[in-house]
Design a protein around this motif. Structure first.
Motif, PDB file in Angstrom:
ATOM      1  N   TRP A 266      17.430  39.240  45.760  1.00  0.00           N
ATOM      2  CA  TRP A 266      16.345  40.703  46.290  1.00  0.00           C
ATOM      3  C   TRP A 266      16.722  41.950  45.633  1.00  0.00           C
ATOM      4  CZ3 TRP A 266      11.177  40.439  45.470  1.00  0.00           C
ATOM      5  CH2 TRP A 266      10.061  41.004  45.541  1.00  0.00           C
TER       6      TRP A 266
ATOM      7  N   ASN B 203      11.890  40.324  53.376  1.00  0.00           N
ATOM      8  CA  ASN B 203      10.912  41.390  52.692  1.00  0.00           C
ATOM      9  C   ASN B 203      10.103  42.581  54.181  1.00  0.00           C
ATOM     10  OD1 ASN B 203      12.755  41.960  51.169  1.00  0.00           O
ATOM     11  ND2 ASN B 203      10.865  40.443  49.421  1.00  0.00           N
TER      12      ASN B 203
ATOM     13  N   SER C  91      15.846  38.464  50.163  1.00  0.00           N
ATOM     14  CA  SER C  91      14.396  38.405  49.552  1.00  0.00           C
ATOM     15  C   SER C  91      13.373  37.860  51.484  1.00  0.00           C
ATOM     16  CB  SER C  91      13.816  37.277  49.342  1.00  0.00           C
ATOM     17  OG  SER C  91      13.876  36.057  48.785  1.00  0.00           O
TER      18      SER C  91
END
Ligand code: ARG
Length: 600
Positions: free
Chosen positions: A195, A294, A291
């Motif tokens: 990410w 997140n 990720s």
């Protein structure tokens, strides 16, 4: 930060007074000579009524000069200096109170006041028998096992895994194996870079110039190609950069199309990475990439704000470290002015997960030295949050080409790991092809063991902080400190047993007489001490050096002492030495992540 993480038997007595002797001693044959001698020294101080300065801990080390003994201590010299007395006289006084007749055949006082210990043949014999039969080769388990999270490899999606990642992957795997072997609870987590801002370019590239056939053939290479080509386009035309930024924002806001492309990129890259790891025989318990965290980032930032640990500065949210001189002018940004989160924010969330969910006592990050500021900030922030897990940045230097500059391919690209592994096994095959009496299939398997072993060993035999030169000829040589040399030494130990028609039953009857037998025997007993030292400073090269010395001692023994022509106890002793060497080399190489082969 706690200074000593490893409460090893013996080391325990030295470093952690609160639980000294809280755990029962393992049997003699499972205790390291070094820690036994340390304990005996401490008893001698007590019975000789020697005044010890506060916090004094005697150090017992391998003897620098083995003509005087196997182990030595400078304790008398240190104590005499404090007490302003004669060190040799004090050494004698300690020696008079030392009770080591079960361990040593000689104690001598040498030089300015060193006490030297020579391990007895009986103690060596007992230990050799344990090495011959015990699964753990007489390596005692740690008395206080820890839960250790090891964070290593961690390549970035859609970027090739390059030689810089080789170091993290190979060092991290070795430390994992050693920590597990001595009884720690280890959790390996691959913190994949899945990410980040690179996805703006990857998304744009995917939508405008993806070659599906190339993608199916080699996803990482195709993603890298599009990434590079878009990157070049952004430099020529700022409008492209804007488009990429918009793609990134859409992804971050949860746009369905972009999310699905992103997911495909991650899945394809991961499955290709898995193949590389399988080839390297390296396994992870988790692949919790960036990720994964997140959803937690906003919460972390607001928690840090309300706890007064972070504050706003020119529109960004930062953690300041005014109290730490080296970090005083280096705040850690955890939210940018545009509201975006950073690598550090994700790492803070990752730490919470590892401590709260996995109950981490320690977290080890095997990451290159250029990230040291990041980890200093991270560890300082963690301390501010009151988290007490011990954190270690296990840094390493670079890999250089033969010319002493950064290792690159001829076209100037950084070298991919797959290419390195392919070339290693190919080159190993040319070496193996010169051997006789092997089928083609065996040759391929052996070339794989040697090629991959050579790449791993070239890494692990270096001090991790040195920049080392990548040299095919050196790492594949059958001479010198290399994987082929060590694997060959193992093969030679096995060859002896193949020659024994009708097999053999080894017994406990051991009598060490020849000096070459003794040199080998004492080396073989020092695996435990070596593994301990590997974990103290996270230095796999200590294990590599040790195995090289074992192989060397074995060759010395093999030259000097006929095995199959010997008889009775002498024959049994020598066969036990061969068997123990074989076990130590196989297990030791295994702990480096290197396989062995029975023939080559
Ligand atoms: N992906 C990063 C890189 O390639 C390494 C991540 C290391 N682990 C961590 N928790 N920061 O540079």
């Amino acid at each position: 930060m706690q200074e000593w993480a490893f409460h090893w038997q013996g080391k325990l007595a030295l470093t952690s007074p609160q639980d000294t002797f809280a755990t029962p001693c393992p049997p003699f044959s499972l205790t390291m000579f070094r820690s036994l001698l340390t304990t005996r020294l401490q008893s001698a101080f007590e019975s000789a009524k020697i005044d010890l300065p506060g916090g004094f801990e005697p150090m017992v080390n391998l003897a620098a000069d083995t003509r005087y003994g196997d182990y030595q201590t400078n304790a008398a010299m240190i104590l005499a200096k404090q007490a302003k007395t004669n060190p040799r006289v004090l050494a004698q006084q300690i020696a008079d109170h030392l009770q080591v007749s079960d361990l040593c055949e000689k104690i001598s006082i040498d030089g300015p006041g060193f006490l030297n210990f020579t391990i007895s043949r009986t103690a060596l014999a007992t230990k050799l028998n344990t090495i011959r039969t015990d699964d753990h080769l007489a390596v005692p388990p740690v008395s206080a096992p820890k839960t250790i999270i090891i964070d290593f490899s961690a390549p970035n999606i859609a970027k090739p895994m390059h030689v810089g990642h080789i170091r993290s992957t190979i060092i991290g795997d070795c430390l994992t194996r050693v920590a597990k072997f001595v009884g720690h609870r280890v959790i390996t987590d691959n913190h994949i870079g899945d990410w980040g801002t690179q996805f703006g370019m990857i998304l744009h590239g995917w939508k405008t110039q993806l070659d599906q056939t190339a993608l199916a053939r080699d996803p990482i290479a195709e993603l890298v190609r599009t990434y590079k080509s878009v990157n070049a386009a952004t430099q020529a035309d700022p409008a492209v950069l804007d488009t990429c930024r918009r793609e990134l924002v859409k992804l971050q806001q949860g746009d369905a199309e972009n999310l699905s492309i992103w997911r495909k990129c991650v899945e394809m890259s991961l499955s290709q990475l898995q193949k590389i790891y399988a080839r390297l025989d390296i396994h992870f318990d988790h692949f919790l990439g960036e990720s994964h965290y997140n959803d937690q980032l906003a919460g972390i930032v607001s928690k840090l704000l309300s706890a007064g640990i972070a504050r706003e500065s020119e529109g960004a949210i930062c953690i300041f470290f005014d109290e730490i001189p080296e970090l005083a002018d280096k705040p850690c940004i955890i939210r940018k002015t545009d509201g975006g989160y950073l690598y550090a924010t994700t790492d803070l969330a990752t730490i919470d997960h590892r401590i709260d969910e996995w109950k981490a006592d320690e977290i080890w990050y095997v990451v290159g030295a250029p990230q040291s500021l990041h980890f200093q900030q991270l560890f300082a922030a963690t301390a501010k949050r009151g988290q007490t897990a011990r954190m270690v940045h296990i840094a390493f230097g670079s890999i250089l080409g033969a010319d002493g500059k950064m290792f690159k391919t001829r076209s100037g690209e950084s070298v991919g790991l797959i290419e390195v592994l392919d070339e290693a096994t190919e080159r190993a095959l040319t070496v193996v092809n010169e051997r006789e009496g092997l089928s083609d299939e065996e040759k391929v398997t052996i070339a794989d063991v040697i090629g991959i072993g050579a790449v791993k060993y070239a890494e692990l035999s270096q001090h991790r902080m040195t920049d080392y030169k990548f040299s095919w000829d050196k790492m594949l040589s059958l001479q010198g400190n290399t994987a082929p040399y060590l694997i060959n030494a193992y093969v030679r130990t096995r060859a002896i047993f193949r020659k024994l028609e009708g097999g053999v039953t080894l017994t406990e009857e051991i009598e060490i007489t020849d000096p070459a037998e003794r040199t080998l025997a004492i080396k073989l007993t020092q695996l435990a001490e070596t593994l301990h030292d590997v974990l103290v400073d996270h230095r796999p090269n200590l294990l590599a050096t040790y195995l090289y010395e074992v192989a060397d001692a074995y060759h010395g023994f093999y030259e000097a002492c006929p095995v199959l022509r010997a008889e009775g106890t002498m024959r049994n002793t020598r066969l036990v030495l061969c068997e123990a060497t074989s076990r130590v080399l196989k297990t030791g190489l295994g702990l480096l992540g290197i396989k062995t082969t029975e023939r080559m």
